[in-house]
Design a protein around this motif. Structure first.
Motif, mmCIF file in Angstrom:
data_model
loop_
_atom_site.group_PDB
_atom_site.id
_atom_site.type_symbol
_atom_site.label_atom_id
_atom_site.label_comp_id
_atom_site.label_asym_id
_atom_site.label_seq_id
_atom_site.Cartn_x
_atom_site.Cartn_y
_atom_site.Cartn_z
ATOM 1 N N TYR B 8 0.824 -1.208 0.000
ATOM 2 C CA TYR B 8 0.000 0.000 0.000
ATOM 3 C C TYR B 8 0.859 1.258 0.000
ATOM 4 C CZ TYR B 8 1.013 1.048 4.871
ATOM 5 O OH TYR B 8 1.634 1.398 6.024
ATOM 6 N N THR B 9 2.098 1.144 0.486
ATOM 7 C CA THR B 9 2.955 2.334 0.505
ATOM 8 C C THR B 9 3.181 2.858 -0.910
ATOM 9 O OG1 THR B 9 4.762 0.782 0.653
ATOM 10 C CG2 THR B 9 4.201 1.973 2.645
ATOM 11 N N PHE B 10 3.135 1.954 -1.879
ATOM 12 C CA PHE B 10 3.266 2.387 -3.272
ATOM 13 C C PHE B 10 2.141 3.349 -3.639
ATOM 14 C CE2 PHE B 10 2.181 1.369 -7.780
ATOM 15 C CZ PHE B 10 3.263 2.018 -8.340
ATOM 16 N N ILE B 11 0.930 2.967 -3.299
ATOM 17 C CA ILE B 11 -0.219 3.804 -3.625
ATOM 18 C C ILE B 11 -0.154 5.108 -2.832
ATOM 19 C CG2 ILE B 11 -2.738 3.915 -3.647
ATOM 20 C CD1 ILE B 11 -1.657 1.794 -5.459
ATOM 21 N N ILE B 12 0.208 4.982 -1.551
ATOM 22 C CA ILE B 12 0.163 6.152 -0.688
ATOM 23 C C ILE B 12 1.251 7.157 -1.099
ATOM 24 C CG2 ILE B 12 1.677 5.613 1.268
ATOM 25 C CD1 ILE B 12 -1.971 6.522 1.565
ATOM 26 N N ASN B 13 2.220 6.700 -1.867
ATOM 27 C CA ASN B 13 3.188 7.662 -2.413
ATOM 28 C C ASN B 13 2.860 8.083 -3.830
ATOM 29 O OD1 ASN B 13 5.206 8.137 -0.383
ATOM 30 N ND2 ASN B 13 5.547 5.943 -0.478
ATOM 31 N N LEU B 14 2.224 7.193 -4.550
ATOM 32 C CA LEU B 14 1.908 7.509 -5.949
ATOM 33 C C LEU B 14 0.878 8.624 -6.044
ATOM 34 C CD1 LEU B 14 2.211 6.714 -8.899
ATOM 35 C CD2 LEU B 14 0.373 5.091 -8.589
ATOM 36 N N ILE B 15 -0.123 8.554 -5.177
ATOM 37 C CA ILE B 15 -1.183 9.565 -5.256
ATOM 38 C C ILE B 15 -0.639 10.964 -4.936
ATOM 39 C CG2 ILE B 15 -3.384 10.259 -4.230
ATOM 40 C CD1 ILE B 15 -4.037 7.272 -4.029
ATOM 41 N N SER B 61 9.066 7.200 7.108
ATOM 42 C CA SER B 61 9.253 8.083 5.957
ATOM 43 C C SER B 61 8.353 7.738 4.789
ATOM 44 C CB SER B 61 10.702 8.003 5.502
ATOM 45 O OG SER B 61 11.530 8.385 6.550
ATOM 46 N N GLU B 62 7.892 6.485 4.755
ATOM 47 C CA GLU B 62 7.057 6.116 3.613
ATOM 48 C C GLU B 62 5.809 6.994 3.531
ATOM 49 O OE1 GLU B 62 8.283 3.741 5.617
ATOM 50 O OE2 GLU B 62 9.073 2.091 4.419
ATOM 51 N N HIS B 63 5.369 7.468 4.701
ATOM 52 C CA HIS B 63 4.107 8.193 4.711
ATOM 53 C C HIS B 63 4.285 9.700 4.657
ATOM 54 C CE1 HIS B 63 3.477 4.253 6.509
ATOM 55 N NE2 HIS B 63 2.279 4.302 5.965
ATOM 56 N N PHE B 64 5.529 10.181 4.748
ATOM 57 C CA PHE B 64 5.719 11.622 4.836
ATOM 58 C C PHE B 64 5.345 12.339 3.555
ATOM 59 C CE2 PHE B 64 8.975 11.308 8.483
ATOM 60 C CZ PHE B 64 7.932 11.177 9.360
ATOM 61 N N ALA B 65 5.583 11.680 2.433
ATOM 62 C CA ALA B 65 5.301 12.333 1.155
ATOM 63 C C ALA B 65 3.861 12.807 1.110
ATOM 64 C CB ALA B 65 5.586 11.374 0.023
ATOM 65 N N SER B 66 2.961 11.954 1.602
ATOM 66 C CA SER B 66 1.549 12.332 1.514
ATOM 67 C C SER B 66 1.250 13.529 2.401
ATOM 68 C CB SER B 66 0.672 11.146 1.883
ATOM 69 O OG SER B 66 1.001 10.691 3.166
ATOM 70 N N PHE B 67 1.903 13.572 3.567
ATOM 71 C CA PHE B 67 1.636 14.721 4.444
ATOM 72 C C PHE B 67 2.203 16.013 3.872
ATOM 73 C CE2 PHE B 67 1.941 11.230 7.728
ATOM 74 C CZ PHE B 67 0.593 10.990 7.640
ATOM 75 N N LEU B 192 2.559 4.161 -14.503
ATOM 76 C CA LEU B 192 3.317 3.224 -15.306
ATOM 77 C C LEU B 192 4.811 3.365 -15.045
ATOM 78 C CD1 LEU B 192 2.985 1.194 -17.810
ATOM 79 C CD2 LEU B 192 4.293 2.984 -18.886
ATOM 80 N N VAL B 193 5.276 4.605 -15.029
ATOM 81 C CA VAL B 193 6.718 4.822 -14.905
ATOM 82 C C VAL B 193 7.221 4.254 -13.573
ATOM 83 C CG1 VAL B 193 8.476 6.586 -14.666
ATOM 84 C CG2 VAL B 193 6.753 6.782 -16.435
ATOM 85 N N THR B 194 6.490 4.554 -12.496
ATOM 86 C CA THR B 194 6.939 4.035 -11.202
ATOM 87 C C THR B 194 6.815 2.510 -11.157
ATOM 88 O OG1 THR B 194 4.735 4.574 -10.439
ATOM 89 C CG2 THR B 194 6.487 6.073 -9.810
ATOM 90 N N ALA B 195 5.744 2.009 -11.728
ATOM 91 C CA ALA B 195 5.551 0.557 -11.691
ATOM 92 C C ALA B 195 6.660 -0.150 -12.454
ATOM 93 C CB ALA B 195 4.191 0.194 -12.272
ATOM 94 N N VAL B 196 7.052 0.415 -13.577
ATOM 95 C CA VAL B 196 8.125 -0.209 -14.352
ATOM 96 C C VAL B 196 9.395 -0.236 -13.525
ATOM 97 C CG1 VAL B 196 9.669 0.130 -16.302
ATOM 98 C CG2 VAL B 196 7.216 0.282 -16.629
ATOM 99 N N TYR B 197 9.653 0.861 -12.833
ATOM 100 C CA TYR B 197 10.868 0.892 -12.014
ATOM 101 C C TYR B 197 10.825 -0.193 -10.938
ATOM 102 C CZ TYR B 197 14.196 2.155 -8.472
ATOM 103 O OH TYR B 197 15.194 2.094 -7.561
ATOM 104 N N PHE B 198 9.693 -0.270 -10.228
ATOM 105 C CA PHE B 198 9.639 -1.217 -9.121
ATOM 106 C C PHE B 198 9.657 -2.650 -9.612
ATOM 107 C CE2 PHE B 198 7.774 2.410 -6.656
ATOM 108 C CZ PHE B 198 8.904 2.565 -5.890
#
Lengths: 612, 575
Positions: B8-15, B61-67, B192-198
């Motif tokens: 879920y951290t992927f989504i919580i950073n992607l958005i 830190s995974e959640h800081f981006a969203s804040f 897509l770009v992030t998914a390709v990287y991961f």
């Protein structure tokens, strides 16, 4: 272990002597031949007796005696009697447990009732089949993988009977293989794998002469601790049978290591006491057979079928050594018409009671007959006594549940594989209940949907939001009409265009003029139609969003109309004046551009409206 | 989402990334605010309710981006609000004020965060996230993550196997996302770009790439079909139009007429100028369709530039359909062969037909029916959940890897000599040890091939296990050149116990050589079960030697023979 038994037997003998006088002396057994079959783990003893009435009074009962220690393991007893010399006309005699007075308590008596009393001097041929379970005791009780299994059999070389026996023999069939030891008396012979005692003559009643045979028996000691057989009847045409087995190897326990290497390289030497497969004989038309356990399908099974039977060979997941156990489930479907019949307004199920497995001992068998929902007047007839009770099972779409008749019987052996009948009443119309329920359910669902779509669920009919919504719907409808009108206008414009095309091809100015006139008239008519709609939109309070756009649209369209007309007129004029095409183009070039721009604007406005 | 997977951290950073992109590109709208602000607050609250996440939802830190983006979004929203209220001049003034204050606050917050974050050794990132951001991190510091085969970087073939034609359609999809770039399509591109990287970092994150690739190829296909069918429709209607025109006896088609084509010609040129501008916009496309539906002559000319020849478009359509069809076939095949085949039941095809290797379930069934309910089974953690579910026995380690000390303990036991291993297992109250051995039938993912991870993970916690002791020339070997430590460890012994007697040489079919130590005996373990193909071997811990009784006897006898003094000197613990 063998010693206490022997002691008991001796004690018995003493007691027996004391009670000998009390025995009924009227009957004499002139010949007793016993054949003991020890090849499997279920011991079968066939005793052929020649009973003579030496007394004066007719006798209607013959007593059969067993030591308690044997009677406890007795799984089945059957007696067939033939009077006189003629063989083959034997009939099954009913047998019951009796407790005659004045007999030692260490003995259990069964009495076979004769169909007609045996009168003086008459001779009766009595064949008694007795089947014992857990009779063979493994000795030693724990063996390694490499050892073969040795078992002990104990009995008396004399036939235990309350009557004097004139001549008797005993023959014991062994499974072959090594015989560790056997009790030797006077005339004892071991020929091949058959052990013979006797003949003994003039043995008094209740004489007991213990013998012990210690021999090798590697036949599978397959014991089902519990078997639940579920027979489910569906009047759509299927009898589904599901059998849940909990199988254990009932022989000598394995001690020490189990080495797969030894088992695989020398399977007959190392692991001879184990068994790896079981054979089930299913009815001929069994179908949809499966074999699985709680963690999924077991792929090691084979199936053969012909017109008489279906043979299923199943291999448990691992070979079973002494004391190892496993569970599995087999299931199959049978055609309804082969097993369910109807007679005098009742239907009955006629199916075998026991397990289809060969040579298996079932310590506790529970047969559940699941009848279809709506069955009544359930009645059962079984060839032997069973515990019975009724349950209810709920399956898909059941309302009242299906009546389940449960039969329970301990110590079931292949001899119990007889047919039993379950009678019940069932109306075929009940079959249709479930489909009808589904149909009604879906029908009601759709009806509900339709009703919902057609009803107005708003709480207040006067609330402003509701009114606004109504008005907005109205406006939308009008706007749609207006759009239609504009669409027509545009079509008229296109017609004008085509008339110009025709003009350029044919040079027929008159028809072109006529077309213009017609278009003019049409446009006027459309404008007339537009008027009331226009006013209604104007008056509606909800139209403030689209009102400017509409106004814009109308103005633009009017302009476009004028421009088109003007251009049309110019072109027609110039054609009539026979001007060159180039000149005409020059003259209308500017108009042309404006028209195109206007047209685009009108279209984009219409687009905007349609998106609302 | 949080309940189901740590991903879920992927989504919580992607958005937040998408929101930030929208703000930067000037696409801020109230809709964005309405969508994002509640998501952050509610999402964080709900995530904090999940036990394993808890306060991590606000601490890592995974959640800081969203804040951070949440704050930025508010600042931007405030700016837009002020802009609506004030006149332009006042707005400029307010702007400078807000920006200075805002910046100051931001700096303060960021400084606090940095201070907080820098105080933790991993900079506040969990090891899992770090191993994603830095692909070499896991292999350096967390062997347990690196040991899982699905955490390895994928190979190119695996990309083609998994996404097949999508690999070619995705670039096309990206292009059509840019024509024009909307909020939604920019999200897709970012996704897509992030998914390709991961997915490039870990095989199993192919899972994240799959939906992105599907959506983008869908977009690509849809726009391709759009172009093709539109041109087909145009060409067909031209054909039909021409047909009646000729039938009416008119001498020329519109294109051939030389006389007086003035008006239409003019129109044509004009429209064709307009066409390229209009074409890409979705709105206009829709309009085009409507207009073509109204079946007039004029609008068709608008499409002139985007029109392909009829034959080409038909062939193109058919080819695309065929492509889709083959892809479906491929998917069904891949689903059947690669993904549906349970890894617990193996099959091999031979000339006689299908051969089933059902050894795992054989062993689990044996365990569940022939051991005591309370017995504990030790095995490598890969088989933990399987044993729990199928054999219904307690295991020492299972596939839950949150805490890896116990995994390291089992790894240590497996890589210790027999006696030490027995002591470890006995202290864990283990009754049975289960090993997976593929050497007889050639099943490559067995415990010997996983052994390096047992050593590494065990060595990570217990320093007396040293990896070099097991390595010969930097390689794990179990043949004649193997190190003595290797040949004496429990795993080797349990796997190869009496293996040499199968063929006389002890040839291991997975490793492809003969094993190093062929004849040995087990002193503290006994074989209790081995499956049909030897894939699972189960050993039982031998009970401790009964020394106490011996002592008792000795002391008794000594007390009998010798004086009471001796008895007093040798104290019996049981008295």
């Amino acid at each position: 272990m063998a010693t206490p038994l022997r002691l008991a037997a001796l004690l018995l003998l003493v007691l027996v002597a004391a009670f000998a006088s009390a025995a009924r002396a009227d009957l004499v057994i002139s010949r007793a031949d016993r054949k003991v079959d020890l090849t499997s783990h279920i011991v079968r003893v066939l005793t052929s007796l020649k009973v003579e009435n030496a007394g004066s009074e007719p006798v209607s009962k013959v007593l059969l005696a067993f030591p308690n220690i044997q009677a406890k393991n007795l799984a089945a007893i059957r007696a067939f009697g033939t009077e006189g010399k003629v063989k083959g006309l034997s009939s099954i005699l009913p047998i019951e447990v009796v407790e005659p007075s004045g007999v030692p308590p260490e003995l259990t008596f069964f009495s076979a009732s004769l169909h007609k009393p045996l009168t003086k001097g008459k001779i009766l041929h009595l064949d008694v089949l007795t089947v014992f379970t857990h009779f063979l005791q493994p000795f030693p009780e724990e063996i390694t993988q490499a050892d073969s299994q040795l078992v002990v059999f104990q009995d008396s070389s004399h036939y235990l009977s309350p009557y004097p026996v004139k001549v008797q023999t005993l023959s014991i069939r062994l499974p072959g293989g090594r015989v560790e030891s056997y009790t030797k008396y006077g005339n004892t012979k071991l020929v091949d794998s058959e052990l013979k005692y006797g003949p003994y003559e003039d043995v008094p009643p209740f004489s007991y002469n213990p013998i012990i045979v210690h021999f090798e028996n590697n036949n599978p000691f397959a014991v089902a601790k519990e078997l639940i057989r579920e027979v489910e009847i569906s009047h759509w045409g299927n009898v589904q049978i599901t059998e849940h087995y909990n199988i254990v190897h009932g022989g000598a326990r394995l001690k020490g290591e189990f080495s797969r290497l030894d088992y695989q390289s020398r399977p007959y030497a190392r692991g001879v006491s184990s068994f790896r497969h079981l054979i089930a004989r299913l009815p001929a038309r069994a179908h949809s057979i499966y074999y699985r356990d709680e963690i999924g399908n077991i792929s090691t099974s084979h199936l053969w079928s012909d017109s008489k039977k279906t043979q299923l060979e199943i291999e448990p997941r691992f070979p079973l050594f002494g004391g190892w156990q496993t569970t599995f489930t087999i299931g199959y479907g049978l055609p309804l018409q082969d097993f369910v019949f109807s007679a005098d307004g009742k239907r009955f199920l006629n199916i075998t009671f026991g397990s289809p497995m060969e040579e298996i001992l079932i310590e506790k068998l529970i047969v559940k007959v699941v009848l279809p929902e709506g069955s009544k007047d359930i009645d059962v007839s079984a060839p032997f006594p069973t515990n019975q009770w009724q349950e209810v099972k709920y399956s898909h779409l059941d309302i009242a549940g299906r009546p389940v008749l449960v039969l329970e019987k301990p110590d079931v052996i292949p001899e119990h594989n007889l047919h039993f009948q379950v009678y019940y009443k069932f109306n075929n119309i009940s079959l249709l209940i479930e489909p009808m329920m589904l149909i009604t359910g879906f029908f009601l669902l759709f009806v509900a949907c339709i009703a919902y779509m057609h009803t107005d669920m708003s709480i207040s009919k006067n609330s402003p939001s509701y009114l606004a919504k109504l008005q907005w719907d109205e406006v939308q409808a009008t706007v749609q009409q207006i759009q239609g009108i504009f669409g027509q206008c545009l079509a008229v414009h296109d017609k004008l265009e085509t008339s110009l095309h025709d003009l350029s091809r044919t040079g027929d100015a008159k028809s072109c003029k006529a077309a213009r006139k017609a278009a003019d008239a049409q446009l006027k008519e459309l404008a007339k139609e537009l008027k009331p709609l226009w006013l209604s939109v104007q008056s509606s309070p909800q139209s403030y969003q689209i009102w400017p756009k509409l106004e814009d649209l109308v103005a633009k369209e009017k302009e476009l109309q004028e421009k088109l007309m003007a251009r049309h007129a110019t072109v027609v004029d110039s054609v009539e004046k026979k001007q060159r095409g180039q000149d005409i183009e020059n003259r209308i070039a500017s108009q042309q551009q404006k028209i195109a721009a206007l047209r685009q604007e009108v279209e984009s406005l219409l687009e905007y409206l349609s998106e609302i | 989402m949080v309940c189901s997977w740590g991903g879920y951290t992927f989504i919580i950073n992607l958005i937040p990334m998408h929101v930030l992109l929208c703000i930067v590109t000037g696409r801020y709208s109230s809709r964005l605010y309405i969508a994002y602000a509640p998501l952050v607050i509610l999402g964080t609250l709900l995530a904090a309710l999940v036990p394993v996440v808890g306060f991590n939802a606000v601490l890592t830190s995974e959640h800081f981006a969203s804040f951070l983006v949440f704050i930025i979004l508010h600042v931007v929203a405030f700016v837009y609000y002020i802009k609506g209220l004030l006149t332009p001049r006042l707005f400029k003034m307010a702007m400078t004020l807000v920006i200075t204050v805002g910046l100051a606050v931001c700096f303060a917050v960021v400084a606090i965060l940095v201070a907080l974050v820098a105080s933790s050794p991993t900079k506040g990132w969990s090891g899992r996230s770090l191993s994603l951001l830095d692909p070499t991190y896991a292999s350096k510091y967390i062997p347990i993550i690196a040991s899982v085969s699905e955490h390895q970087p994928p190979t190119w073939p695996s990309y083609f196997m998994d996404i097949n034609v999508l690999a070619f359609l995705v670039p096309a999809g990206i292009i059509s996302c840019f024509l024009p770039l909307s909020d939604a399509s920019s999200f897709m591109v970012l996704y897509l770009v992030t998914a390709v990287y991961f997915s490039g970092v870990m095989v199993r994150l192919m899972l994240v790439l799959a939906p992105a690739a599907c959506i983008l190829s869908g977009i690509a296909l849809s726009s391709a079909f759009d172009v093709l069918t539109r041109s087909m429709k145009f060409q067909l209607s031209k054909l039909f139009d021409d047909g009646p025109a000729i039938g009416n006896g008119s001498p020329n088609g519109p294109s051939a007429s030389m006389v007086n084509t003035s008006s239409s010609k003019n129109e044509k040129t004009e429209k064709s100028e307009a066409a390229p501008k209009e074409k890409p916009s979705k709105k206009n496309r829709k309009k085009d369709r409507e207009v073509t539906e109204s079946a007039s002559v004029k609008p068709k000319k608008e499409k002139r530039l985007s029109v392909l020849p009829l034959e080409a478009s038909i062939v193109g359509t058919l080819l695309l359909i065929a492509l889709g069809g083959f892809y479906v076939v491929h998917c069904v095949w891949a689903a059947a062969e690669a993904y549906s085949a349970p890894s617990i039941v193996l099959t091999s095809r031979s000339r006689e037909g299908l051969h089933v290797f059902d050894d795992f379930r054989e062993a689990y069934a044996w365990l569940s029916h022939n051991t005591d309910v309370d017995d504990k089974v030790a095995s490598w953690w890969d088989y933990g959940y399987q044993t729990t579910a199928m054999a219904n026995r307690t295991v020492i380690v299972d596939n839950n890897t949150w805490n890896n000390t116990h995994i390291a303990t089992v790894g240590t036991a497996m890589s210790s000599p027999e006696k030490a291993a027995w002591e470890i297992f006995d202290s864990l109250d283990v009754k049975y040890v289960l090993v997976v051995f593929g050497g007889l039938v050639g099943y490559p993912s067995d415990d010997i091939n996983k052994f390096l991870w047992m050593v590494r993970i065990g060595g990570g916690e217990f320093p007396h296990i040293k990896e070099p002791d097991y390595l010969r020339d930097g390689q794990y070997r179990v043949d004649a050149q193997a190190t003595p430590t290797m040949l004496n460890c429990l795993m080797y012994k349990l796997c190869y116990y009496r293996f040499v007697e199968t063929d006389g040489k002890g040839f291991d079919r997975v490793r492809g050589y003969e094993i190093g130590k062929k004849h040995f005996k087990l002193t503290h373990f006994e074989e209790v079960f081995t499956t049909h193909h030897w894939m699972v071997r189960i050993y039982k811990l031998k009970p401790q030697k009964n020394r106490i009784r011996g002592k008792l006897k000795k002391s008794k006898s000594s007390s009998k023979t010798s004086s009471t003094l001796a008895a007093g000197r040798k104290k019996n613990p049981w008295q």
